[in-house]
Enzyme design. Structure first.
Site, PDB file in Angstrom:
ATOM      1  N   LYS A   1      24.874  -8.165  30.377  1.00  0.00           N
ATOM      2  CA  LYS A   1      26.461  -8.088  30.118  1.00  0.00           C
ATOM      3  C   LYS A   1      27.126  -8.072  31.368  1.00  0.00           C
ATOM      4  O   LYS A   1      27.110  -6.939  32.040  1.00  0.00           O
ATOM      5  CB  LYS A   1      26.548  -6.573  29.287  1.00  0.00           C
ATOM      6  CG  LYS A   1      27.892  -6.767  28.584  1.00  0.00           C
ATOM      7  CD  LYS A   1      28.568  -5.700  28.604  1.00  0.00           C
ATOM      8  CE  LYS A   1      29.304  -4.951  29.504  1.00  0.00           C
ATOM      9  NZ  LYS A   1      30.520  -5.449  30.192  1.00  0.00           N
TER      10      LYS A   1
ATOM     11  N   GLU B   1      22.418   1.692  40.260  1.00  0.00           N
ATOM     12  CA  GLU B   1      23.119   1.628  41.392  1.00  0.00           C
ATOM     13  C   GLU B   1      24.368   1.867  41.299  1.00  0.00           C
ATOM     14  O   GLU B   1      25.068   1.313  40.872  1.00  0.00           O
ATOM     15  CB  GLU B   1      22.808   0.114  41.919  1.00  0.00           C
ATOM     16  CG  GLU B   1      22.791  -0.354  43.439  1.00  0.00           C
ATOM     17  CD  GLU B   1      24.148  -0.938  43.828  1.00  0.00           C
ATOM     18  OE1 GLU B   1      25.093   0.032  44.331  1.00  0.00           O
ATOM     19  OE2 GLU B   1      24.315  -1.660  44.036  1.00  0.00           O
TER      20      GLU B   1
ATOM     21  N   CYS C   1      29.836  -0.977  47.215  1.00  0.00           N
ATOM     22  CA  CYS C   1      29.315   0.311  46.886  1.00  0.00           C
ATOM     23  C   CYS C   1      29.150   0.885  48.361  1.00  0.00           C
ATOM     24  O   CYS C   1      28.936   1.957  48.538  1.00  0.00           O
ATOM     25  CB  CYS C   1      28.150   0.345  46.100  1.00  0.00           C
ATOM     26  SG  CYS C   1      27.278  -1.421  46.203  1.00  0.00           S
TER      27      CYS C   1
ATOM     28  N   GLU D   1      34.711   8.611  45.608  1.00  0.00           N
ATOM     29  CA  GLU D   1      34.758   7.201  45.641  1.00  0.00           C
ATOM     30  C   GLU D   1      36.011   6.545  45.387  1.00  0.00           C
ATOM     31  O   GLU D   1      36.708   6.591  44.440  1.00  0.00           O
ATOM     32  CB  GLU D   1      33.624   6.438  45.001  1.00  0.00           C
ATOM     33  CG  GLU D   1      33.436   4.672  45.514  1.00  0.00           C
ATOM     34  CD  GLU D   1      32.345   4.213  44.640  1.00  0.00           C
ATOM     35  OE1 GLU D   1      32.297   4.340  43.525  1.00  0.00           O
ATOM     36  OE2 GLU D   1      31.356   3.575  45.378  1.00  0.00           O
TER      37      GLU D   1
HETATM   38  P1  NAI Z   1      32.248   1.001  35.366  1.00  0.00           P
HETATM   39  O1  NAI Z   1      31.273   1.760  35.710  1.00  0.00           O
HETATM   40  O2  NAI Z   1      33.070   1.208  34.226  1.00  0.00           O
HETATM   41  O3  NAI Z   1      31.790  -0.646  34.816  1.00  0.00           O
HETATM   42  C1  NAI Z   1      30.630  -1.159  35.358  1.00  0.00           C
HETATM   43  C2  NAI Z   1      30.051  -2.069  34.518  1.00  0.00           C
HETATM   44  O4  NAI Z   1      29.699  -1.078  33.307  1.00  0.00           O
HETATM   45  C3  NAI Z   1      30.927  -2.957  33.498  1.00  0.00           C
HETATM   46  O5  NAI Z   1      29.905  -4.143  33.086  1.00  0.00           O
HETATM   47  C4  NAI Z   1      31.310  -2.140  32.281  1.00  0.00           C
HETATM   48  O6  NAI Z   1      31.652  -2.942  31.284  1.00  0.00           O
HETATM   49  C5  NAI Z   1      29.983  -1.464  32.178  1.00  0.00           C
HETATM   50  N1  NAI Z   1      30.304  -0.215  31.224  1.00  0.00           N
HETATM   51  C6  NAI Z   1      31.502   0.581  31.317  1.00  0.00           C
HETATM   52  N2  NAI Z   1      31.491   1.835  30.535  1.00  0.00           N
HETATM   53  C7  NAI Z   1      29.910   1.610  29.793  1.00  0.00           C
HETATM   54  C8  NAI Z   1      29.359   2.283  29.011  1.00  0.00           C
HETATM   55  N3  NAI Z   1      29.713   3.503  28.299  1.00  0.00           N
HETATM   56  N4  NAI Z   1      28.034   1.827  28.523  1.00  0.00           N
HETATM   57  C9  NAI Z   1      27.543   0.891  29.207  1.00  0.00           C
HETATM   58  N5  NAI Z   1      28.097  -0.049  30.007  1.00  0.00           N
HETATM   59  C10 NAI Z   1      29.501   0.395  30.338  1.00  0.00           C
HETATM   60  O7  NAI Z   1      33.279   0.749  36.543  1.00  0.00           O
HETATM   61  P2  NAI Z   1      35.037   0.632  36.529  1.00  0.00           P
HETATM   62  O8  NAI Z   1      35.410   1.286  35.489  1.00  0.00           O
HETATM   63  O9  NAI Z   1      35.003  -1.112  36.387  1.00  0.00           O
HETATM   64  O10 NAI Z   1      35.089   1.203  37.960  1.00  0.00           O
HETATM   65  C11 NAI Z   1      35.458   2.453  38.128  1.00  0.00           C
HETATM   66  C12 NAI Z   1      34.905   2.964  39.421  1.00  0.00           C
HETATM   67  O11 NAI Z   1      33.530   2.759  39.362  1.00  0.00           O
HETATM   68  C13 NAI Z   1      35.361   2.115  40.541  1.00  0.00           C
HETATM   69  O12 NAI Z   1      36.519   2.686  41.304  1.00  0.00           O
HETATM   70  C14 NAI Z   1      34.047   2.508  41.567  1.00  0.00           C
HETATM   71  O13 NAI Z   1      34.528   3.697  42.125  1.00  0.00           O
HETATM   72  C15 NAI Z   1      33.248   2.533  40.875  1.00  0.00           C
HETATM   73  N6  NAI Z   1      32.182   0.972  40.662  1.00  0.00           N
HETATM   74  C16 NAI Z   1      31.221   1.393  41.504  1.00  0.00           C
HETATM   75  C17 NAI Z   1      30.469  -0.014  41.546  1.00  0.00           C
HETATM   76  C18 NAI Z   1      29.422  -0.359  42.342  1.00  0.00           C
HETATM   77  O14 NAI Z   1      29.085  -1.386  42.920  1.00  0.00           O
HETATM   78  N7  NAI Z   1      28.518   0.991  42.611  1.00  0.00           N
HETATM   79  C19 NAI Z   1      30.983  -1.239  40.776  1.00  0.00           C
HETATM   80  C20 NAI Z   1      32.184  -0.872  40.099  1.00  0.00           C
HETATM   81  C21 NAI Z   1      32.878  -0.021  40.180  1.00  0.00           C
END
Ligand code: NAI
Ligand code: MG
Length: 500
Positions: free
Chosen positions: A197, A272, A306, A403
């Site tokens: 996904k 991660e 990240c 973050e």
């Molecule tokens: P997010 O964690 O919500 O999204 C990442 C992925 O998780 C997307 O594919 C999203 O559709 C999915 N997702 C969201 N809620 C979910 C759930 N309840 N169950 C299963 N999958 C789910 O991240 P978001 O909202 O886009 O960004 C928020 C913050 O997260 C950023 O400001 C950053 O701090 C952090 N982040 C960290 C990343 C990393 O590489 N470690 C990458 C993206 C965001």
């Protein structure tokens, strides 16, 4: 369509001009509801194209296809060498489409097309080739047995490393193609079947990758791709009772909800998650490389990595010099559409992230930090923010603890190295860290003291090689991506013991 000065290739024009489909059991189709959602160009806010809004029932169909392909499909009987060949073929096909992938990453994510061409796409290709090599090298051991109560008995015992089964993979938007390959490469090499996904912000390059995977000859159902939102499609995948493992990259908060969702059938989980990477600059560092190195660590990908370097600790005697160097570079950085070949830094990914990053800047300034450069929104279209360097920050501030995921650096001088190390480790995260010094022994001593999954010496963020394991200590995650560590995490160990 024309954006900036990079002309969109005809192949990409046609890719973008028709509504996208999801991939289930080797066939491209609509979701059951046929609902779609738009994906945007973050430099302009314009809609790029419509993408299927996958729901639980679509995830169910995809998991079913993956289960069938795992248990009954030809995948299981394919030799390891054949698995490797298909991965290699996929890499070759991607290489032929480098330009389309680079443009798609730039349009959907906002990053400079020059960066996608030079880094994201070649790294993704390399990852598949590296993992192709592992397909034939997933081995068990023979184990000598000593049973204390059966003197004289003989045994032949060994381990097999078998694919873990059906895996669900949920990826973020900051490196859409690369995050897809980090997840797919080891899973495919190990012989798993997959439901992927992509992030709702950046679903396009994974869909193009899916087309090439079909062309590369992966049997039907081995790779299924369902686009959709996290709360619906993502949550359904994490909770699915017939998924054996869930691999997630994203926020720590959602990581925690993945763990809860996975508890139902106790599926294996790798995560991660976020980071708040510290960088230490010692007084003997080669500042001609440390200053641009720290700069790049902070502002590469608009700070949306990240492993972004976000907390800088500089020895007090060189603090002003280093900070002046960083501010100089920040003033020269060219912000703009990623499709403009001269752009150094693109926009943030979305309105949400824009608000979030601006909110952090405001909170830092309110709590007493001072911006020596940046601190504001840039322009009035798209989701741009100025590269920002904050001083007068302190450990308790939100900007130092949380973050931000944007181009914001918090810098502090230090006198005592022990105190700097303590601050560097004073974080709930432990993903990456860096130290800049010419003293080799000192560098390695510090590397061993930093609580992080990856420590860079005299560089930061530039080495993300397929062979180098990547992942976090503490709340930065569970498990590792890349390297043979990633392969291990897509296998189960079976011990076989025969009495002779
Ligand atoms: P997010 O964690 O919500 O999204 C990442 C992925 O998780 C997307 O594919 C999203 O559709 C999915 N997702 C969201 N809620 C979910 C759930 N309840 N169950 C299963 N999958 C789910 O991240 P978001 O909202 O886009 O960004 C928020 C913050 O997260 C950023 O400001 C950053 O701090 C952090 N982040 C960290 C990343 C990393 O590489 N470690 C990458 C993206 C965001
Ligand atoms: Mg989200």
């Amino acid at each position: 369509m024309s954006t900036g000065t990079t002309e969109i290739t005809p192949m990409l024009q046609s890719f973008l001009s028709s509504p996208r489909k999801i991939l289930i059991d080797g066939k491209w189709g609509n979701t059951l509801s046929e609902h779609t959602f738009p994906t945007f160009n973050p430099a302009t806010g314009d809609v790029l194209c419509q993408v299927p809004d996958g729901q639980k029932e679509d995830i169910d169909r995809a998991v079913k296809a993956a289960r069938h392909a795992f248990e009954q499909g030809p995948w299981r009987t394919l030799t390891p060498s054949e698995r490797g060949k298909r991965l290699w073929r996929l890499a070759d096909l991607m290489e032929q489409r480098t330009e389309e992938f680079a443009q798609l990453e730039s349009l959907d994510n906002g990053k400079p097309v020059t960066v996608a061409r030079g880094a994201d796409v070649p790294l993704a290709i390399d990852l598949f080739r590296y993992m192709a090599g592992w397909a034939t090298k997933i081995e068990g051991n023979t184990i000598p047995i000593s049973v204390p109560y059966a003197p004289g008995a003989q045994f032949h015992a060994y381990t097999l490393r078998e694919p873990i089964g059906v895996v669900g993979q949920i990826i973020p938007w900051n490196f859409p193609l690369l995050m897809a390959t980090w997840k797919l490469g080891p899973a495919l090499a190990a012989g798993c079947t997959i439901v992927l996904k992509p992030a709702e912000e950046t679903p396009l390059s994974a869909l193009l990758l899916g087309e090439l995977a079909c062309e590369a000859g992966f049997p039907d159902g081995v790779l299924n791709i369902v686009t959709g939102f996290g709360e619906t499609a993502g949550a359904a995948l994490a909770a699915h009772p017939d998924v054996d493992k869930i691999a997630f990259t994203g926020s720590t908060e959602v990581g925690r909800s993945i763990v809860h969702a996975a508890a139902g059938n106790l599926k294996k989980v790798t995560l991660e998650l976020g980071g708040k990477s510290p960088m230490l600059v010692l007084p003997d560092a080669d500042l001609a490389s440390a200053i641009p190195g720290v700069f790049n660590a902070t502002f590469f990908n608009t700070g949306q990595c990240c492993g972004t370097g976000t907390r800088l600790y500089v020895e007090s005697r060189i603090f002003d010099h280093v900070l002046a160097g960083l501010a100089d570079q920040a003033k020269q950085i060219k912000l703009g559409s990623g499709m403009e070949p001269t752009t150094d830094m693109g926009p943030l990914i979305s309105e949400n992230q824009h608000q979030r990053v601006l909110g952090y800047m405001e909170s830092g300034l309110k709590e007493g930090a001072q911006a020596i450069v940046g601190g504001h929104r840039y322009g009035d279209t798209g989701y741009f923010v100025e590269p920002t360097v904050l001083v007068n920050t302190a450990q308790h501030m939100k900007v130092v603890q949380e973050e931000i995921f944007g181009p914001v650096l918090c810098a502090e001088p230090f006198i005592d190295l022990e105190e700097a190390l303590e601050k560097a480790n004073n974080s709930m995260y432990g993903l990456t860290a860096a130290v800049w010094t010419k003293d080799v022994s000192q560098a390695h001593r510090i590397a061993s003291r930093l609580r992080a999954g990856l420590v860079w010496i005299n560089c930061h963020n530039i080495v993300l090689d397929a062979a180098l394991p990547f992942g976090g200590y503490k709340q930065s995650g569970w498990g590792r991506e890349m390297g043979h560590e990633a392969i291990d995490l897509y296998t189960e160990v079976k011990a076989v013991c025969a009495q002779l």
